[in-house]
Design an enzyme around this catalytic site. Structure first.
Site, PDB file in Angstrom:
ATOM      1  N   SER A 166       2.078  -7.414 -12.643  1.00  0.00           N
ATOM      2  CA  SER A 166       1.402  -8.543 -11.995  1.00  0.00           C
ATOM      3  C   SER A 166       0.403  -9.110 -12.988  1.00  0.00           C
ATOM      4  O   SER A 166      -0.047  -8.392 -13.905  1.00  0.00           O
ATOM      5  CB  SER A 166       0.656  -8.058 -10.745  1.00  0.00           C
ATOM      6  OG  SER A 166      -0.292  -9.023 -10.319  1.00  0.00           O
ATOM      7  N   TYR A 179      -4.841  -2.261  -5.715  1.00  0.00           N
ATOM      8  CA  TYR A 179      -3.679  -2.998  -6.245  1.00  0.00           C
ATOM      9  C   TYR A 179      -3.863  -3.278  -7.739  1.00  0.00           C
ATOM     10  O   TYR A 179      -2.952  -3.022  -8.556  1.00  0.00           O
ATOM     11  CB  TYR A 179      -3.511  -4.304  -5.469  1.00  0.00           C
ATOM     12  CG  TYR A 179      -2.304  -5.121  -5.860  1.00  0.00           C
ATOM     13  CD1 TYR A 179      -1.051  -4.839  -5.316  1.00  0.00           C
ATOM     14  CD2 TYR A 179      -2.397  -6.182  -6.765  1.00  0.00           C
ATOM     15  CE1 TYR A 179       0.067  -5.591  -5.671  1.00  0.00           C
ATOM     16  CE2 TYR A 179      -1.297  -6.939  -7.122  1.00  0.00           C
ATOM     17  CZ  TYR A 179      -0.058  -6.647  -6.562  1.00  0.00           C
ATOM     18  OH  TYR A 179       1.041  -7.397  -6.920  1.00  0.00           O
TER      19      TYR A 179
HETATM   20  P1  NAD Z   1       7.690  -8.244  -0.775  1.00  0.00           P
HETATM   21  O1  NAD Z   1       6.763  -7.657   0.212  1.00  0.00           O
HETATM   22  O2  NAD Z   1       8.571  -9.364  -0.375  1.00  0.00           O
HETATM   23  O3  NAD Z   1       8.608  -7.122  -1.416  1.00  0.00           O
HETATM   24  C1  NAD Z   1       8.175  -5.808  -1.666  1.00  0.00           C
HETATM   25  C2  NAD Z   1       9.337  -4.882  -1.437  1.00  0.00           C
HETATM   26  O4  NAD Z   1       8.940  -3.526  -1.720  1.00  0.00           O
HETATM   27  C3  NAD Z   1       9.825  -4.908   0.016  1.00  0.00           C
HETATM   28  O5  NAD Z   1      11.231  -4.888   0.036  1.00  0.00           O
HETATM   29  C4  NAD Z   1       9.258  -3.599   0.567  1.00  0.00           C
HETATM   30  O6  NAD Z   1       9.955  -3.109   1.680  1.00  0.00           O
HETATM   31  C5  NAD Z   1       9.413  -2.727  -0.658  1.00  0.00           C
HETATM   32  N1  NAD Z   1       8.682  -1.474  -0.553  1.00  0.00           N
HETATM   33  C6  NAD Z   1       7.411  -1.280  -0.140  1.00  0.00           C
HETATM   34  N2  NAD Z   1       7.127   0.030  -0.135  1.00  0.00           N
HETATM   35  C7  NAD Z   1       8.254   0.683  -0.548  1.00  0.00           C
HETATM   36  C8  NAD Z   1       8.589   2.029  -0.757  1.00  0.00           C
HETATM   37  N3  NAD Z   1       7.702   3.006  -0.513  1.00  0.00           N
HETATM   38  N4  NAD Z   1       9.830   2.337  -1.192  1.00  0.00           N
HETATM   39  C9  NAD Z   1      10.740   1.352  -1.442  1.00  0.00           C
HETATM   40  N5  NAD Z   1      10.470   0.055  -1.261  1.00  0.00           N
HETATM   41  C10 NAD Z   1       9.238  -0.266  -0.817  1.00  0.00           C
HETATM   42  O7  NAD Z   1       6.757  -8.689  -1.994  1.00  0.00           O
HETATM   43  P2  NAD Z   1       7.133  -9.261  -3.441  1.00  0.00           P
HETATM   44  O8  NAD Z   1       6.180 -10.326  -3.719  1.00  0.00           O
HETATM   45  O9  NAD Z   1       8.574  -9.537  -3.553  1.00  0.00           O
HETATM   46  O10 NAD Z   1       6.724  -8.026  -4.353  1.00  0.00           O
HETATM   47  C11 NAD Z   1       7.615  -7.414  -5.263  1.00  0.00           C
HETATM   48  C12 NAD Z   1       6.835  -6.907  -6.461  1.00  0.00           C
HETATM   49  O11 NAD Z   1       6.281  -8.020  -7.172  1.00  0.00           O
HETATM   50  C13 NAD Z   1       5.656  -5.992  -6.117  1.00  0.00           C
HETATM   51  O12 NAD Z   1       5.573  -4.943  -7.057  1.00  0.00           O
HETATM   52  C14 NAD Z   1       4.461  -6.919  -6.242  1.00  0.00           C
HETATM   53  O13 NAD Z   1       3.272  -6.229  -6.553  1.00  0.00           O
HETATM   54  C15 NAD Z   1       4.916  -7.788  -7.406  1.00  0.00           C
HETATM   55  N6  NAD Z   1       4.200  -9.064  -7.520  1.00  0.00           N
HETATM   56  C16 NAD Z   1       4.341 -10.039  -6.572  1.00  0.00           C
HETATM   57  C17 NAD Z   1       3.650 -11.233  -6.740  1.00  0.00           C
HETATM   58  C18 NAD Z   1       3.764 -12.378  -5.767  1.00  0.00           C
HETATM   59  O14 NAD Z   1       3.023 -13.370  -5.909  1.00  0.00           O
HETATM   60  N7  NAD Z   1       4.640 -12.337  -4.767  1.00  0.00           N
HETATM   61  C19 NAD Z   1       2.818 -11.416  -7.836  1.00  0.00           C
HETATM   62  C20 NAD Z   1       2.686 -10.390  -8.756  1.00  0.00           C
HETATM   63  C21 NAD Z   1       3.401  -9.223  -8.599  1.00  0.00           C
END
Ligand code: NAD
Length: 281
Positions: A166, A179
């Site tokens: 991130s 986080y």
């Molecule tokens: P999201 O909530 O749509 O997806 C997260 C996924 O992780 C979901 O499918 C959830 O069920 C799964 N998950 C959570 N706990 C879990 C576990 N214990 N075992 C297996 N799966 C698990 O959110 P996203 O935005 O798609 O996030 C995906 C990644 O991207 C994360 O690591 C997040 O930190 C990172 N990220 C997202 C953003 C953003 O703006 N959306 C920015 C920076 C980083």
């Protein structure tokens, strides 16, 4: 000047078939970025394991979409923070697909709190899923990559790991200390691992997304007011879409990026460029 909308001007681009015959696993692949990455890897020709922990129907829908690309796909339920479940997941994948070529360690979550009110449970949950989860999955992948080695007809590398980090591996985030700590930890995990396994021809890199339109941050983009406030942090002037991250993941997983080792690729519309300094400082 037009009012900001919550619609993106992100391009719709075809994914090149750079991954034919490769076996990929994406954690947290039934939602958001993970879903986008899984679909793009499949469109690029990889067979894909869709890991999930909740919402079986959403995982099955991703599997169905992948199979429509003509690749193999299966879903495996596993909590990435649980060692036994992660070991069993990789075993199941290797039994079904024969091996693993690509890991996208994507699963992540937030448990936000003011620091003085943050519970140990909130701290442990985020570190457990976001950081320990990546350790456990990367360890199983490295074990399989080093057992198998390079198969030249498949890839120049013995395996590729992409850690979903991130912008908060760099940008401090008040109210989100757990986080931000997990993502700072991913930076050092990724770089230390990359250094350790590069001689085995295993490439480890990370993607650091900025603000991407997914369920994790709905409150940041779902109303015009929130979107306008978000745009003060994004010089490029639009929110990111999962496809923006997915295309970067396909490139990092492919031999097109063969000399890229231990790098974090920021895909953030310029969020890490200190936008507050654009007109001052
Ligand atoms: P999201 O909530 O749509 O997806 C997260 C996924 O992780 C979901 O499918 C959830 O069920 C799964 N998950 C959570 N706990 C879990 C576990 N214990 N075992 C297996 N799966 C698990 O959110 P996203 O935005 O798609 O996030 C995906 C990644 O991207 C994360 O690591 C997040 O930190 C990172 N990220 C997202 C953003 C953003 O703006 N959306 C920015 C920076 C980083």
């Amino acid at each position: 000047m037009t009012e900001p909308s919550t619609n993106s001007t992100a391009p719709k681009l075809a994914v090149p078939r750079l991954l034919t015959g490769q076996k990929a696993i994406v954690t947290g692949a039934n939602s958001g970025i993970g879903r986008g990455v899984a679909l793009a890897l499949g469109e690029a020709g990889a067979d894909v394991v869709v890991n999930y922990v909740v919402d079986d129907a959403a995982a099955q829908a991703v599997v169905d979409q992948l199979q429509a690309f003509g690749v193999k796909a299966m879903k495996i339920k596993a909590d990435v923070s649980d060692e036994d479940q992660v070991v069993a997941m990789f075993k199941q994948m290797i039994e079904a697909f024969g091996t693993v070529d690509i890991l996208v360690a994507n699963a992540g979550l937030q448990r936000d709190s003011a620091f003085k009110d943050m519970t140990l449970a909130q701290w442990n949950k985020v570190i457990g899923v976001n950081l320990t989860g990546q350790f456990l999955c990367a360890r199983e992948a490295v074990r399989e990559f080093s057992r198998r080695g390079v198969v030249p007809s498949i890839s120049c590398a013995a395996g590729k790991i992409i850690c979903m980090s991130s912008v908060h591996q760099e940008i401090p985030w008040a109210g989100h200390a757990n986080y931000a700590s997990s993502k700072g930890g991913i930076k050092q995990l990724m770089e230390s691992l990359a250094q350790e396994v590069a001689p085995l021809k295993i490439r480890v890199n990370a993607i650091a997304p900025g603000a991407i339109r997914t369920p994790i941050n709905t409150s940041a983009w779902s109303t015009p007011e929130a979107y306008k406030a978000l745009m003060t942090l994004v010089p490029y002037g639009r929110i990111g879409e999962p496809e923006d991250i997915a295309r970067a993941a396909v490139w990092l997983a492919s031999d097109q990026s063969d000399y890229v080792v231990g790098t974090t690729l920021f895909v953030d519309g310029g969020m890490t460029l200190y936008p507050g300094f654009a007109t001052g400082g």
